[in-house]
Design a protein around this motif. Structure first.
Motif, PDB file in Angstrom:
ATOM      1  N   SER A  44       0.856  -1.181   0.000  1.00 21.41           N
ATOM      2  CA  SER A  44       0.000   0.000   0.000  1.00 21.41           C
ATOM      3  C   SER A  44       0.892   1.232   0.000  1.00 21.41           C
ATOM      4  O   SER A  44       2.065   1.158   0.366  1.00 21.41           O
TER       5      SER A  44
ATOM      6  N   ASP B 123      -4.155   7.891   1.535  1.00 18.44           N
ATOM      7  CA  ASP B 123      -3.681   6.714   0.832  1.00 18.44           C
ATOM      8  C   ASP B 123      -3.809   6.908  -0.675  1.00 18.44           C
ATOM      9  O   ASP B 123      -4.706   7.611  -1.156  1.00 18.44           O
ATOM     10  N   ARG B 124      -2.903   6.261  -1.411  1.00 19.97           N
ATOM     11  CA  ARG B 124      -2.949   6.296  -2.870  1.00 19.97           C
ATOM     12  C   ARG B 124      -3.414   4.935  -3.381  1.00 19.97           C
ATOM     13  O   ARG B 124      -2.738   3.918  -3.166  1.00 19.97           O
ATOM     14  N   PRO B 125      -4.548   4.880  -4.074  1.00 20.72           N
ATOM     15  CA  PRO B 125      -5.039   3.586  -4.566  1.00 20.72           C
ATOM     16  C   PRO B 125      -4.434   3.176  -5.905  1.00 20.72           C
ATOM     17  O   PRO B 125      -4.740   2.096  -6.405  1.00 20.72           O
ATOM     18  N   ASP B 126      -3.571   4.021  -6.477  1.00 22.92           N
ATOM     19  CA  ASP B 126      -3.115   3.806  -7.853  1.00 22.92           C
ATOM     20  C   ASP B 126      -1.722   3.204  -7.931  1.00 22.92           C
ATOM     21  O   ASP B 126      -0.997   3.416  -8.895  1.00 22.92           O
TER      22      ASP B 126
ATOM     23  N   GLN C 220      -0.158   0.364  -8.903  1.00 19.65           N
ATOM     24  CA  GLN C 220      -0.452  -0.832  -9.668  1.00 19.65           C
ATOM     25  C   GLN C 220       0.830  -1.510 -10.121  1.00 19.65           C
ATOM     26  O   GLN C 220       1.722  -0.866 -10.685  1.00 19.65           O
TER      27      GLN C 220
ATOM     28  N   ALA D 249      -4.587  -7.982   0.085  1.00 17.56           N
ATOM     29  CA  ALA D 249      -4.993  -6.869  -0.757  1.00 17.56           C
ATOM     30  C   ALA D 249      -5.407  -7.422  -2.108  1.00 17.56           C
ATOM     31  O   ALA D 249      -5.100  -8.571  -2.445  1.00 17.56           O
TER      32      ALA D 249
ATOM     33  N   LEU E   5      -2.738  -5.127  -6.721  1.00 16.76           N
ATOM     34  CA  LEU E   5      -1.739  -4.378  -5.974  1.00 16.76           C
ATOM     35  C   LEU E   5      -0.425  -5.121  -5.840  1.00 16.76           C
ATOM     36  O   LEU E   5       0.536  -4.589  -5.301  1.00 16.76           O
TER      37      LEU E   5
END
Length: 409
Positions: free
Chosen positions: A365, A374-377, A379, A403, A407
């Motif tokens: 994460s 938080d950064r969800p990107d 990838q 997760a 991720l």
């Protein structure tokens, strides 16, 4: 003395010093005003009234100009014949009262010795060292001391030995501008200057930052013995908002002591710097320890020239990479990563978790320290970020127990 071992400086020291704001025009009234400014809960952090001391900035340091120049004996400039320091009583009518003011406010107070203004250039006697320590500890009851490099009192082993003999723990700053440095087994101080004096220009910030790298990579910036590229210039005229943020973040990622120097009682200045210097996540990174103090792991092959003025006003050109990526391991398998764009243009960076030294997570994460979200990107272990000229991006990468598959790195 192989190490000061006074139990102090286990995390990078934090506080405030007078030189950048007041230079040689400091006095007791001004310093006591700063003490009150550090203790008052005038601004909010997460909706809670918070003082600078609540954040950790609790040591208020007097930086030169306390001495009565030309008042000494035939041999000395501000010591008497017995080696006792002579205070300018017009500026500091009651030094003990000043340190007691700090203590009553829940602060500590710092003194300054081996002074640069009217420095002692003839001889450094044992009595001078002993009397300076006596007044530091027993008479004025200071809690920390900056030992500058201008006069003849350059024996840091002797300073440390005499201070230890008093039985009081005193935080010691070695300000020999990188000329007296630690080894694996020798460090009779709590933090040491790695550089010349900083000035409020981005070039000076970046140049001083580079001087910490050797000590980090050699493992010589460590708890109780921190590499220090000088005071923070945050809030001092000369740095814009982006440059100030990069300056503060850089000092955090390399575990530098965090020494403020702005006018804490000027609301316009204090409001300008508060969002940066009160960032508790950045401060926590600075204060953490997991075996390495922080250093670059990747940088641009392209060099650029930044210009600054030295302390005498002469122009100095500094050649640095156009960008640098720093890392610092954190407890729990996490790592902080700091991306600095030194160039005069916008950069589109790609952070690859596989390139961060000794970092492994499946999945990961990402926390954006500046945005505090938080950064969800993140990838496939990659994070794309656009960074403006002389600005920075600050992240914490963390292993996640479970997760989404996307991720995974």
């Amino acid at each position: 003395t192989t190490g000061i071992d006074n139990g102090l400086g286990r995390s990078p020291p934090m506080g405030w010093r007078s030189w950048n704001l007041y230079r040689d025009h400091v006095d007791q009234r001004l310093l006591e005003g700063v003490m009150r400014g550090l203790a008052v809960r005038r601004r909010l952090v997460d909706g809670v009234p918070t003082s600078l001391c609540d954040l950790g900035y609790c040591d208020v340091g007097l930086d030169d100009a306390w001495q009565a120049c030309a008042s000494g004996s035939a041999k000395f400039r501000y010591h008497d014949v017995a080696g006792r320091p002579i205070v300018n009583s017009h500026r500091f009518p009651d030094m003990l009262s000043m340190t007691e003011t700090a203590h009553a406010l829940g602060l500590t107070a710092g003194w300054y010795l081996n002074n640069c203004i009217c420095s002692e250039q003839t001889v450094a006697t044992h009595d001078m060292y002993a009397q300076d320590v006596h007044y530091l500890v027993e008479v004025f009851k200071f809690d920390s001391v900056k030992l500058d490099g201008c006069g003849k009192q350059l024996d840091l082993d002797l300073w440390a030995s005499l201070i230890n003999q008093t039985g009081r723990r005193i935080m010691i700053e070695n300000c020999h501008w990188g000329q007296t440095v630690p080894t694996k087994t020798w460090c009779p101080w709590n933090f040491f200057r790695t550089s010349e004096d900083i000035t409020p220009t981005y070039a000076s910030v970046v140049a001083n930052l580079q001087t910490t790298i050797t000590w980090a990579r050699e493992g010589l910036s460590r708890p109780g013995c921190w590499a220090y590229p000088d005071m923070l210039e945050a809030g001092v005229a000369g740095l814009n908002a982006a440059e100030m943020r990069s300056h503060f973040g850089a000092w955090c990622i390399v575990s530098s002591p965090l020494t403020l120097s702005h006018d804490v009682n000027n609301d316009a200045v204090a409001d300008f710097v508060w969002p940066v210097i009160s960032n508790k996540e950045a401060i926590a990174i600075n204060q953490a320890w997991a075996g390495h103090s922080g250093s670059p792991f990747k940088q641009s092959p392209r060099l650029i020239t930044l210009s600054k003025k030295d302390v005498k006003g002469a122009r100095v050109d500094v050649r640095v990479p156009s960008w640098q990526f720093f890392y610092k391991p954190l407890p729990g398998g996490r790592v902080a990563v700091f991306l600095m764009n030194h160039a005069g243009w916008v950069e589109d960076f790609v952070l690859n978790a596989h390139e961060v030294p000794n970092f492994h997570c499946r999945p990961c994460s990402v926390r954006d320290v500046w945005a505090r979200r938080d950064r969800p990107d993140f990838q496939a272990g990659l994070l794309r970020v656009r960074v403006a000229s002389r600005d920075s991006a600050f992240f914490v990468l963390s292993p996640v127990a479970s997760a989404p598959r996307a991720l995974y790195t």
